[in-house]
Design a protein around this motif. Sequence first.
Motif, short mmCIF file in Angstrom:
data_model
loop_
_atom_site.label_atom_id
_atom_site.label_comp_id
_atom_site.label_asym_id
_atom_site.label_seq_id
_atom_site.Cartn_x
_atom_site.Cartn_y
_atom_site.Cartn_z
N PRO A 21 0.81 -1.18 -0.07
CA PRO A 21 0.04 0.00 0.00
C PRO A 21 0.80 1.26 -0.13
O PRO A 21 2.16 1.31 0.56
N SER A 23 0.40 3.93 1.68
CA SER A 23 0.89 4.49 3.39
C SER A 23 2.21 3.69 3.51
O SER A 23 2.94 4.21 4.59
N ASP A 29 3.34 1.00 7.75
CA ASP A 29 1.93 1.13 8.53
C ASP A 29 1.52 -0.50 8.56
O ASP A 29 0.81 -1.06 8.01
N LYS A 31 0.03 -2.28 10.69
CA LYS A 31 -1.37 -2.50 11.04
C LYS A 31 -2.38 -2.66 9.96
O LYS A 31 -3.32 -3.47 9.88
N GLU A 32 -2.19 -1.85 8.92
CA GLU A 32 -2.95 -1.80 7.80
C GLU A 32 -2.46 -3.43 6.86
O GLU A 32 -3.50 -4.18 6.55
N THR A 35 -4.08 -6.18 8.73
CA THR A 35 -5.53 -6.30 8.46
C THR A 35 -5.62 -7.06 7.02
O THR A 35 -6.53 -7.90 6.99
N GLN A 36 -5.01 -6.33 6.07
CA GLN A 36 -5.05 -7.07 4.98
C GLN A 36 -4.66 -8.23 4.77
O GLN A 36 -5.37 -9.36 4.12
#
Length: 152
Positions: A21, A23, A29, A31-32, A35-36
């Motif tokens: 991503p 970001s 990141d 955490k992102e 989550t993915q």
Amino acid sequence: MSDIRGSLWSHSCTWTDLPTPVSLNAGRDDKEVETQAHHFAAAFLMPAEDIQDQLPTAVDRPALFALKRQWQVALAALLMRARTLGRMSEKTYLTAIKAASARGLRRVKPVPLGRPEQPTRLLDYLASADSTPARAALPSQIVESLQTASAA
């Protein structure tokens, strides 16, 4: 595939195969990405079109344990999938997770999963001449690890 082996495999595939991503380029990141990875693992192990109608809308431990045995996934993964697919409200999900934690069901597996499945078609295919192009395209350690894991 046992729940932990399947979860780790699909989870690790996500970490290595997801596009990065934007970001992440400016400060990781994690955490992102985590989550993915969870979303990918859930969709891979419990496809929405196959599990949606089976998931309970309320905390039903016998039904959840039966699904755990059938789908070979963790109780927490089933609860999360029920929440993300809209079968369980956020409140019901949180109540179920807290109850599972209080009973120790998140540390100790409450339902034995039985012997992991032993894929035979994949091994038969890899042993056949038809798989020559696939074996040539895959790194040899991948083919060897598939054969070793299936023989165990």
